[in-house]
Design an enzyme around this catalytic site. Structure first.
Site, PDB file in Angstrom:
ATOM      1  N   CYS A 162       0.833  -1.197   0.000  1.00 45.56           N
ATOM      2  CA  CYS A 162       0.000   0.000   0.000  1.00 45.56           C
ATOM      3  C   CYS A 162       0.871   1.251   0.000  1.00 45.56           C
ATOM      4  O   CYS A 162       1.872   1.319   0.705  1.00 45.56           O
ATOM      5  CB  CYS A 162      -0.942  -0.008   1.204  1.00 45.56           C
ATOM      6  SG  CYS A 162      -2.126  -1.366   1.170  1.00 45.56           S
ATOM      7  N   HIS A 191      -7.210  -4.862   6.321  1.00 48.01           N
ATOM      8  CA  HIS A 191      -6.383  -4.194   7.320  1.00 48.01           C
ATOM      9  C   HIS A 191      -5.428  -5.203   7.953  1.00 48.01           C
ATOM     10  O   HIS A 191      -5.676  -6.420   7.940  1.00 48.01           O
ATOM     11  CB  HIS A 191      -7.259  -3.552   8.387  1.00 48.01           C
ATOM     12  CG  HIS A 191      -8.023  -2.369   7.873  1.00 48.01           C
ATOM     13  ND1 HIS A 191      -8.783  -1.563   8.689  1.00 48.01           N
ATOM     14  CD2 HIS A 191      -8.144  -1.849   6.627  1.00 48.01           C
ATOM     15  CE1 HIS A 191      -9.324  -0.600   7.977  1.00 48.01           C
ATOM     16  NE2 HIS A 191      -8.964  -0.760   6.712  1.00 48.01           N
ATOM     17  N   GLU A 249      -4.781  -5.905  11.053  1.00 45.88           N
ATOM     18  CA  GLU A 249      -5.379  -6.687  12.136  1.00 45.88           C
ATOM     19  C   GLU A 249      -6.227  -7.822  11.579  1.00 45.88           C
ATOM     20  O   GLU A 249      -6.183  -8.951  12.083  1.00 45.88           O
ATOM     21  CB  GLU A 249      -6.291  -5.814  13.019  1.00 45.88           C
ATOM     22  CG  GLU A 249      -5.682  -4.541  13.517  1.00 45.88           C
ATOM     23  CD  GLU A 249      -5.933  -3.346  12.617  1.00 45.88           C
ATOM     24  OE1 GLU A 249      -6.383  -2.310  13.139  1.00 45.88           O
ATOM     25  OE2 GLU A 249      -5.678  -3.448  11.401  1.00 45.88           O
ATOM     26  N   CYS A 299     -12.257  -3.627  12.567  1.00 50.53           N
ATOM     27  CA  CYS A 299     -11.187  -4.449  13.150  1.00 50.53           C
ATOM     28  C   CYS A 299     -11.383  -4.609  14.654  1.00 50.53           C
ATOM     29  O   CYS A 299     -11.072  -5.663  15.207  1.00 50.53           O
ATOM     30  CB  CYS A 299      -9.818  -3.867  12.825  1.00 50.53           C
ATOM     31  SG  CYS A 299      -9.382  -4.083  11.079  1.00 50.53           S
ATOM     32  N   TYR A 327      -5.368   7.327  15.169  1.00 50.67           N
ATOM     33  CA  TYR A 327      -6.093   7.657  13.944  1.00 50.67           C
ATOM     34  C   TYR A 327      -7.114   8.731  14.280  1.00 50.67           C
ATOM     35  O   TYR A 327      -7.538   8.859  15.437  1.00 50.67           O
ATOM     36  CB  TYR A 327      -6.757   6.390  13.379  1.00 50.67           C
ATOM     37  CG  TYR A 327      -7.321   6.569  12.001  1.00 50.67           C
ATOM     38  CD1 TYR A 327      -6.506   6.909  10.927  1.00 50.67           C
ATOM     39  CD2 TYR A 327      -8.677   6.412  11.757  1.00 50.67           C
ATOM     40  CE1 TYR A 327      -7.021   7.087   9.649  1.00 50.67           C
ATOM     41  CE2 TYR A 327      -9.212   6.580  10.487  1.00 50.67           C
ATOM     42  CZ  TYR A 327      -8.377   6.920   9.442  1.00 50.67           C
ATOM     43  OH  TYR A 327      -8.901   7.099   8.181  1.00 50.67           O
TER      44      TYR A 327
END
Length: 143
Positions: free
Chosen positions: A26, A70, A72, A101, A119
Site C-alpha cells: 500500500c 487491514h 489486524e 477491526c 487515527y
C-alpha cells in the site's frame, strides 16, 4: 510480569510491527500487526489485498480499494488457518484499529491492544474500551 518489563516488551513488539508493515504494498499507509500470546508471536499481518489479487492497494485516483484488508484482519484471519488461538493474547498494531477491526479483535478473544499511532477516528478504540479490552497507546518515537 512487572510493569517496566511489560512496557519494554510492548515497545519492542510495536517496533517489530512497524518493521512488518514495510511488507505492505500500500502506498498511502502501511500498517503492521503482531498477535502475541504467552511471550510468543502467534500471528502477523499487514494491510494489503486478499491472496491471489494483484498487490495494488489504491486505484488510479489514489483511493484505497474497498477489498484491501487491514493488518489486524489479516493477522486474525491467519490464526483461523493455524492451530493457534488468540484467547487472552495481545495485538500490537502500528495504528489504532477501525471499528470493523475492533469487532474482530473482540470476537477473537484478544484482551490487550497496543497501538503506536492515533487515527483521527476513535470509534474502534472506544468500542474496545466498552468491551473491557485494555487499550494502550505508545508513541514509539517518544518512548
Amino acid at each position: 510480569m512487572d510493569t517496566d518489563k511489560q512496557k519494554r516488551f510492548d515497545l519492542r513488539y510495536l517496533q517489530m510491527a512497524r518493521i512488518w508493515a514495510q511488507n505492505s504494498y500500500c502506498q498511502r499507509r502501511q500498517v503492521g500487526a503482531l498477535v502475541v500470546k504467552e511471550g510468543m508471536i502467534i500471528s502477523d499481518g499487514y494491510n494489503g489485498t486478499p491472496s491471489g489479487f494483484e498487490n495494488v492497494c489504491e486505484d488510479e485516483n489514489n483511493v484505497t480499494k474497498p477489498y484491501v484488508l487491514h493488518a489486524e484482519a489479516n493477522a486474525i484471519t491467519k490464526l483461523a488457518r493455524s492451530s493457534n488461538n488468540s484467547d487472552g493474547s495481545t495485538i500490537y498494531i502500528t495504528a489504532s484499529p477501525c471499528i470493523e477491526c475492533a469487532k474482530l479483535i473482540i470476537q477473537a478473544g484478544i484482551k490487550r491492544v497496543v497501538y503506536g499511532e492515533q487515527y483521527r477516528l476513535t470509534d474502534g478504540v472506544d468500542l474496545l474500551k466498552r468491551a473491557g479490552i485494555e487499550t494502550i497507546y505508545i508513541n514509539p518515537d517518544e518512548a
